[in-house]
Design a protein around this motif. Structure first.
Motif, PDB file in Angstrom:
ATOM      1  N   ASP A  46       5.358 -54.550 105.119  1.00  0.00           N
ATOM      2  CA  ASP A  46       5.402 -53.264 104.416  1.00  0.00           C
ATOM      3  C   ASP A  46       4.123 -53.030 103.648  1.00  0.00           C
ATOM      4  O   ASP A  46       3.919 -53.612 102.581  1.00  0.00           O
TER       5      ASP A  46
ATOM      6  N   ILE B 217       0.957 -45.808 106.784  1.00  0.00           N
ATOM      7  CA  ILE B 217       2.054 -46.565 106.182  1.00  0.00           C
ATOM      8  C   ILE B 217       2.711 -47.427 107.259  1.00  0.00           C
ATOM      9  O   ILE B 217       3.039 -46.932 108.339  1.00  0.00           O
TER      10      ILE B 217
ATOM     11  N   CYS C 245       6.117 -49.591 107.481  1.00  0.00           N
ATOM     12  CA  CYS C 245       7.371 -49.881 106.759  1.00  0.00           C
ATOM     13  C   CYS C 245       8.283 -50.648 107.705  1.00  0.00           C
ATOM     14  O   CYS C 245       8.512 -50.203 108.832  1.00  0.00           O
ATOM     15  N   ASP C 246       8.780 -51.779 107.252  1.00  0.00           N
ATOM     16  CA  ASP C 246       9.645 -52.638 108.080  1.00  0.00           C
ATOM     17  C   ASP C 246       8.942 -52.987 109.402  1.00  0.00           C
ATOM     18  O   ASP C 246       9.586 -53.051 110.461  1.00  0.00           O
TER      19      ASP C 246
ATOM     20  N   HIS D 177       6.900 -51.219 111.053  1.00  0.00           N
ATOM     21  CA  HIS D 177       6.795 -50.053 111.926  1.00  0.00           C
ATOM     22  C   HIS D 177       5.719 -49.102 111.385  1.00  0.00           C
ATOM     23  O   HIS D 177       5.792 -48.682 110.232  1.00  0.00           O
ATOM     24  N   LEU D 178       4.711 -48.792 112.201  1.00  0.00           N
ATOM     25  CA  LEU D 178       3.672 -47.834 111.797  1.00  0.00           C
ATOM     26  C   LEU D 178       4.253 -46.421 111.880  1.00  0.00           C
ATOM     27  O   LEU D 178       4.628 -45.957 112.961  1.00  0.00           O
ATOM     28  N   LEU D 179       4.350 -45.750 110.731  1.00  0.00           N
ATOM     29  CA  LEU D 179       5.039 -44.449 110.684  1.00  0.00           C
ATOM     30  C   LEU D 179       4.213 -43.355 111.368  1.00  0.00           C
ATOM     31  O   LEU D 179       3.011 -43.225 111.139  1.00  0.00           O
ATOM     32  N   HIS D 180       4.879 -42.547 112.165  1.00  0.00           N
ATOM     33  CA  HIS D 180       4.247 -41.386 112.781  1.00  0.00           C
ATOM     34  C   HIS D 180       4.890 -40.080 112.325  1.00  0.00           C
ATOM     35  O   HIS D 180       4.219 -39.186 111.853  1.00  0.00           O
TER      36      HIS D 180
ATOM     37  N   ALA E 200       2.521 -38.582 109.628  1.00  0.00           N
ATOM     38  CA  ALA E 200       2.935 -39.386 108.471  1.00  0.00           C
ATOM     39  C   ALA E 200       1.706 -40.110 107.934  1.00  0.00           C
ATOM     40  O   ALA E 200       0.726 -40.303 108.662  1.00  0.00           O
ATOM     41  N   GLY E 201       1.760 -40.500 106.673  1.00  0.00           N
ATOM     42  CA  GLY E 201       0.642 -41.233 106.087  1.00  0.00           C
ATOM     43  C   GLY E 201      -0.543 -40.357 105.719  1.00  0.00           C
ATOM     44  O   GLY E 201      -1.648 -40.840 105.552  1.00  0.00           O
TER      45      GLY E 201
ATOM     46  N   CYS F 162      12.292 -42.146 109.682  1.00  0.00           N
ATOM     47  CA  CYS F 162      11.015 -41.798 110.319  1.00  0.00           C
ATOM     48  C   CYS F 162      10.976 -42.444 111.695  1.00  0.00           C
ATOM     49  O   CYS F 162      11.226 -43.659 111.814  1.00  0.00           O
ATOM     50  N   ASP F 163      10.696 -41.666 112.722  1.00  0.00           N
ATOM     51  CA  ASP F 163      10.676 -42.171 114.103  1.00  0.00           C
ATOM     52  C   ASP F 163      12.009 -42.841 114.455  1.00  0.00           C
ATOM     53  O   ASP F 163      12.043 -43.863 115.156  1.00  0.00           O
TER      54      ASP F 163
ATOM     55  N   HIS G 285      13.957 -44.440 112.523  1.00  0.00           N
ATOM     56  CA  HIS G 285      14.126 -45.705 111.808  1.00  0.00           C
ATOM     57  C   HIS G 285      14.436 -45.423 110.335  1.00  0.00           C
ATOM     58  O   HIS G 285      13.666 -44.733 109.666  1.00  0.00           O
TER      59      HIS G 285
ATOM     60  N   ASN H 185       3.984 -35.152 103.403  1.00  0.00           N
ATOM     61  CA  ASN H 185       2.704 -35.833 103.584  1.00  0.00           C
ATOM     62  C   ASN H 185       2.840 -37.349 103.705  1.00  0.00           C
ATOM     63  O   ASN H 185       1.984 -37.999 104.299  1.00  0.00           O
ATOM     64  N   ALA H 186       3.909 -37.900 103.143  1.00  0.00           N
ATOM     65  CA  ALA H 186       4.100 -39.346 103.270  1.00  0.00           C
ATOM     66  C   ALA H 186       4.727 -39.699 104.616  1.00  0.00           C
ATOM     67  O   ALA H 186       4.220 -40.547 105.337  1.00  0.00           O
ATOM     68  N   ALA H 187       5.834 -39.039 104.970  1.00  0.00           N
ATOM     69  CA  ALA H 187       6.616 -39.504 106.124  1.00  0.00           C
ATOM     70  C   ALA H 187       6.791 -38.450 107.207  1.00  0.00           C
ATOM     71  O   ALA H 187       7.421 -38.716 108.223  1.00  0.00           O
ATOM     72  N   ASN H 188       6.244 -37.250 106.998  1.00  0.00           N
ATOM     73  CA  ASN H 188       6.253 -36.189 107.998  1.00  0.00           C
ATOM     74  C   ASN H 188       7.638 -35.934 108.623  1.00  0.00           C
ATOM     75  O   ASN H 188       7.803 -35.986 109.836  1.00  0.00           O
TER      76      ASN H 188
END
Lengths: 316, 316
Positions: A132, A146, A148-149, A151-154, A160-161, B148-149, B151, B250-253
């Motif tokens: 994380d 980012i 998380c767990d 997993h690269l957030l999309h 995302a990110g 996210c995705d 998840h 903006n963080a997690a879309n």
């Protein structure tokens, strides 16, 4: 030995590197992008340079499992299409993945460049012991990613990110994106310099007024010498980055927030200030839970990350 | 037919429900928690009520694939341990998963209650067409979750999605968590009422001064009648929730930000204001990308979500 190629596509240069399964950079090279020559020409030259580099290092094309390419957004990553990249005129709605793949004769995976650099931190940088992390890169803009767990957030539009556009001060400074009060509007290298310039132009006494061009480096240099204006500018940058880290903590609960980009040259002078404001403003019961660190991967992270993203895809 | 049990463990009541593979609530029940009797007694009674409910509806224990339990944090979810829940005195460091599993004779999965409700939205609520949602629940506090995705985010200390503690106004109102300027410090039902009360007590003229007890319902009622103070309080709540939604974007879309909890009773009167501020403050090029909506699952979402989380675990 399995080898993975990483391409970092920028507006000025294209970096090319090969890594092994331990994320060791075996060799690297760089060519001028010259985007005005168009996508076909650019990717032809990138493929040539890639093959020259591989062969110079005793590798056949068959040794390359897969290639990854990091590129500036906005892009449709799953379709492999660049949409309208400001630094790559002529690449609008360009199917970069397929063009490059046909030139290279290898499967190509594309990723947002800041996400790729984030993934490099996760695999072999400051985040490699963690599932994380949040990643914040401080350059002309403020980008990031980012994990998380693991997993690269999309996200929905694969954006995302976009941590630089988290709003820190509602109704605050106008950001390049059109929002007000974004982290980027204060804490990018450009806006750190810009905020100092505004005060100097307004007549505030500062050793920065001796500079022809006020850069973020100048601001940090003068702050370390004790200039009051420069110190207050650095403080505001650090406070904004701390508040951003707190908001990322509450959104995605990273174990570590990793900063990268040109401005981290300021070293502990900046990092210690970010940590000070983080401790000052963060949820008391979560203090100490999230660590703040500066990247040590340097400018190779985009290339390594692109190769690492491709490797993950290949192994999945 | 496969059946999954969902338990929503609260400080006052424990809700018990059974769902099928289509997330249809087959039957439900509720008992008083009475936490003072201790975990062994509470989970004994929950298991009894669960078995009574199942049998009353023609189901054997063998028909139940797995049970999920949503509970208030902080908890160590992977170990199944409640840490120090403010509303469940006597449950400190309690291995709730193992105690309940041994009483029930079934595998039990635990999840944070707001995350469970978020997962219910993802599986069968306002998020069911999307892989990317953010969930914000407006009650005494402001809780939430992020998918996210596809998840459900947990993070380092399993406290991702603490959206109520994203800081909206640095150095702003003191929040119960000890931070300043959190979304919760303005936009929870309690703080919406509290902010109105402060103005009334300071002598601001308002129809709210006729109320013995100023609640968020009273604020919305008077705002709809045109009371100026009440309107300004509702506006600030809506603005804070819009800024929160932008920061989540903006963080997690997320494709959609879904609001739930008691305060959404205010309906479109509130939702339209949140949308107004969202459009006003958000990144122009991303306008329209993220949709805002109010949940329609009601108070059953915790129970359904807990069962749905267990189902995902069972099918994986």
């Amino acid at each position: 030995m399995r080898v993975y190629s990483g391409i970092d596509l920028g507006g000025t240069n294209v970096k090319v590197g090969l890594i092994d399964d331990n994320f060791r950079l075996l060799c690297k090279s760089s060519i001028e992008t010259m985007p005005e020559k168009g996508p076909e020409d650019v990717f032809e030259r990138v493929a040539e340079e890639h093959n020259r580099l591989a062969s110079e290092n005793g590798l056949q094309l068959d040794d390359i499992c897969i290639a990854g390419m990091g590129l500036p957004g906005p892009a449709n990553l799953s379709e492999g299409i660049l949409i309208n990249p400001p630094n790559l005129p002529g690449f609008e709605n360009c199917p970069v993945r397929d063009i490059f793949s046909s030139k290279l004769g290898r499967e190509v995976v594309i990723e947002n460049d800041a996400n790729a650099a984030c993934w490099a931190e996760y695999e072999c940088g400051k985040g490699e012991q963690s599932e994380d992390i949040a990643f914040v890169t401080l350059g002309t803009g403020v980008g990031g990613g980012i994990v998380c767990d693991g997993h690269l957030l999309h996200g929905f539009r694969e954006s995302a990110g976009e941590v630089g556009h988290i709003i820190i001060y509602p109704d605050g400074r106008l950001c390049g994106c059109g929002q007000r009060g974004c982290a980027e509007a204060y804490a990018s290298a450009s806006n750190t310099a810009e905020r100092a310039k505004e005060f100097v132009q307004a007549g505030v006494t500062s050793s920065l007024s001796a500079y022809d061009q006020i850069t973020s480096e100048a601001v940090f240099t003068e702050a370390q010498k004790g200039d009051r204006l420069a110190l207050s500018i650095v403080d505001e940058t650090a406070k904004v980055l701390a508040l951003l880290a707190i908001n990322l903590q509450n959104a995605a609960n990273p174990e570590r927030v990793i900063f990268a980009g040109g401005m981290i040259q300021a070293g502990d002078f900046l990092l210690d200030k970010i940590k000070f404001y983080f401790d000052k403003y963060c949820w008391p019961s979560r203090k100490g839970e999230t660590d703040l660190a500066f990247s040590t991967l340097g400018t190779e992270s985009g290339m390594i990350g692109a190769a690492a993203v491709a490797r993950r895809h290949f192994l999945a």
